[in-house]
Design a protein around this motif. Structure first.
Motif: not given
Length: 720
Positions: A517-539
């Protein structure tokens, strides 16, 4: 006799159902001696002098979802039957019978379509057909084929001359070294089929046979060997062999949709022969298999058995510990097209769509649906005295499905990024706008489940019913760093990080597994979303474990203290039983996640329940004093060899100990002409003024999409 009563609660179940004035007025004796029945104020008695059917039915009709509870006292182990969902003219319905140590569910059927079609197979020219299907890479090799009728003609092939005698109607079958090869082309989830160019008009007897040399591959796969009459290209008679994730079994099948129960065989038995016979003198056609051991040919089934079995849905063997010598308590729950049966407070089994006599008939359920109204009753056959101190029926509350479903179609135009499918990921409301995040799958890679790459998109709405897709979709695509190659993902949830940015979570398909499980980060609900720096959350965990193979459906909540909780689905082993179950993970800062050490916190349902095969937590929400979880559950429907996914609900105050809703599935597969005849899954909740709105994936074959159902607060607070 305060503890002995007979109540029939019908008010509110249908407009034509009212409270009764007397027991006798509410019942109609439809078969047997009227003198056998005694309708008293607080019980019913039936005394049969000579063996013979004695049946009563209600004069009233009940509609929607309900529970029947009845208690029957009897002198010996005599058969006892409960009738339900019975048509006014007795043309359809179901009968549940306790006979000795068997609980038997039968359907009522009055049409002759099956008889007429089965007879036609022996009186028309036929072709032979070989069809293979697999969800992953597979290869099936066939050595020899014969279709022959004495004194008429024959078609034989050792495949030394390629496919000169065959039409390729699906996929790219090949021959090599005197063998027909199906599969082995690196394409995921596809068919490969060939059909004889020639045909034979049967004489008195017709026999077709094929030699399967080997079967290999991953995932589920199957081979069908079939005879197709010239007068009905949509029908066939044949044998299906399933492997791997599809089980290991032979099934005798007759289209349009009639199957006999499967016969299980060892999965390693990959070299075998199949034979189909048609005998015009008897009108009986049969299917056989031979595992090339000393056993020889074994019958899978025949058309006579099929005709007999068309009324039989299921037989459960009841242990003596669950039987009472003289007093039995029955409980039947109807929820949509699903029925659950209990005997003496023990769960016995669950059936969804018992009307179906074969899997293919699911395509016709919208036009010819499961009954959603009907009469109910009792019947006894054996000589003796029967006493019924309780017969109670009452309605159970239902969700309200939006009449305009689906609110978002599952398919788009050719070439679109979400051409093939659209699954709900999560639903949020910021200000006055609803944000529906969903996974779209394109049509670029048939080797992948769904036929392509998954990306995350967004649709918005001001009323929660009418959504418009964001013009800059997709808002996130998971690309392998330093390359342009995308990974398949499935979107799952959206939360705010401690820094108030938006974190969009998803699960990743890598190395043929939903592995992390991973995550992406955005400044708005619309994005744009970019790959998070602390992936993965869990595996996935190291084996053995409940999440050792896959880790996929999940949802996150940010709590009032700023910490995060995650309910997720893992596939793996618990006490050597494989399946999907629910786990819990926690984080103080969204960076470091800890799995609960005693996972899984949400196990499979009890044996025989609607969710005893897998449970997949997807949506979670805090409402009042409880966290409410919405999950996919499924049971294996042996009568059609399918798994039916439906949505269940559970609640918890501590996220560890979960209480299932007593009348699950809360969002069921529909009866009575509703559009959700195939599936309800991928549930995501959001709070609304009247309670909760659940967005889910539901529909019928060829028309599945993101849908909405509302659960009123009275149902949530009035849990029992």
């Amino acid at each position: 006799m305060a503890d002995i009563y007979l109540i029939i609660v019908l008010t509110f179940m249908a407009s034509n159902v009212t409270n009764h004035d007397s027991m006798k007025k509410d019942w109609q004796i439809v078969e047997g001696s009227s003198g056998a029945w005694d309708f008293q104020a607080d019980e019913i008695e039936c005394e049969i002098v000579n063996d013979g059917l004695h049946r009563i039915l209600s004069e009233k009709i009940i509609s929607g979802d309900w529970i029947i509870e009845t208690e029957i006292e009897h002198i010996n182990y005599s058969s006892q039957s409960i009738h339900f969902s019975i048509a006014e003219d007795y043309s359809y319905g179901y009968i549940l019978t306790l006979e000795n140590s068997e609980l038997i569910l039968r359907r009522i059927t009055t049409d002759n379509e099956q008889d007429n079609w089965i007879q036609s197979i022996t009186s028309n020219p036929v072709r032979a057909d070989i069809l293979a299907y697999g969800t992953s890479n597979y290869e099936i090799e066939i050595d020899n084929f014969t279709l022959a009728s004495p004194d008429v003609s024959s078609i034989t092939d050792d495949f030394e001359s390629g496919l000169a005698q065959w039409n390729q109607y699906d996929g790219q079958a090949t021959t090599q070294g005197g063998r027909l090869r199906l599969g082995n082309d690196g394409i995921m989830a596809h068919n490969e089929g060939v059909q004889t160019i020639g045909r034979i008009l049967p004489n008195e007897y017709l026999e077709a046979s094929v030699q399967v040399n080997s079967v290999s591959g991953d995932g589920g796969c199957q081979i069908d060997f079939r005879l197709i009459p010239e007068n009905n290209q949509s029908g066939y008679l044949g044998i299906q062999r399933r492997f791997n994730q599809f089980g290991s079994e032979f099934i005798f099948k007759v289209m349009p949709g009639w199957d006999l129960p499967p016969i299980s065989v060892p999965n390693h038995a990959r070299k075998f022969n199949l034979k189909i016979t048609c005998d015009r003198s008897t009108g009986i056609s049969a299917g056989y298999y031979n595992l090339l051991d000393e056993t020889g040919w074994i019958k899978i089934g025949d058309t006579k058995m099929l005709q007999i079995s068309r009324t039989l849905v299921k037989i459960w063997q009841i242990p003596k510990t669950k039987l009472r010598p003289r007093f039995n308590k029955f409980n039947i729950l109807k929820r949509g097209a699903t029925y659950a049966f209990r005997l003496n407070d023990h769960m016995i089994g669950t059936i969804t769509n018992p009307k179906l006599q074969g899997a293919i008939q699911i395509n016709n359920l919208y036009e010819f649906p499961e009954p959603n109204k009907g009469r109910y009753g009792l019947s006894f056959t054996n000589k003796g005295k029967y006493r019924i101190p309780k017969f109670q029926i009452w309605p159970i509350p239902s969700v309200k499905k939006y009449e305009g479903n689906p609110i978002l179609s599952s398919k788009e135009a050719s070439g679109a990024w979400d051409e093939n499918q659209a699954f709900p990921a999560t639903i949020k409301k910021f200000g006055e706008t609803y944000y529906l995040y969903y996974t779209g799958i394109d049509n670029t890679d048939s080797r992948l489940e769904g036929g392509g790459i998954g990306r995350i998109g967004l649709a918005t709405s001001y009323d929660g019913y009418h959504f418009e897709k964001y013009e800059q979709n997709p808002i996130f695509e998971r690309v392998i760093p330093n390359s342009h190659q995308p990974l398949k993902i499935q979107g799952m949830s959206l939360v705010k990080e401690p820094n108030e940015r938006y974190a969009l979570t998803y699960t990743v398909w890598d190395n043929d597994r939903w592995i992390r499980l991973e995550y992406a980060i955005g400044n708005s609900p619309y994005g744009p979303f970019n790959l998070g720096l602390n992936n993965p959350l869990i595996k996935t965990s190291k084996p053995p474990g409940f999440d050792e193979t896959h880790i996929h459906l999940h949802n996150l909540i940010r709590q009032l203290d700023g910490s995060f909780i995650m309910i997720y689905t893992g596939f793996g082993r618990v006490l050597d039983r494989w399946g999907d179950r629910g786990g819990l993970a926690m984080s103080e800062d969204f960076v470091k996640w800890t799995k609960y050490p005693d996972n899984p916190v949400f196990p499979l349902g009890e044996s025989g329940a609607w969710d005893d095969t897998h449970v997949r937590p997807k949506g979670i929400i805090k409402y009042g004093d409880y966290h409410y979880m919405f999950y996919e559950g499924a049971h294996y429907a042996e009568h059609v060899a399918l798994w039916f996914d439906q949505i269940g609900m559970a609640r918890s105050k501590d996220l560890i100990h979960w209480e299932r809703y007593p009348y699950n599935p809360i969002i069921p597969i529909d009866a009575g002409g509703g559009r959700d005849t195939l599936v309800t899954e991928w549930p995501i909740p959001i709070e609304i003024e009247s309670g909760l709105a659940i967005f889910y994936w539901g529909g019928m074959p060829g028309n599945v999409g993101i849908s909405r159902a509302d659960i009123c607060k009275d149902l949530l607070y009035g849990w029992e």
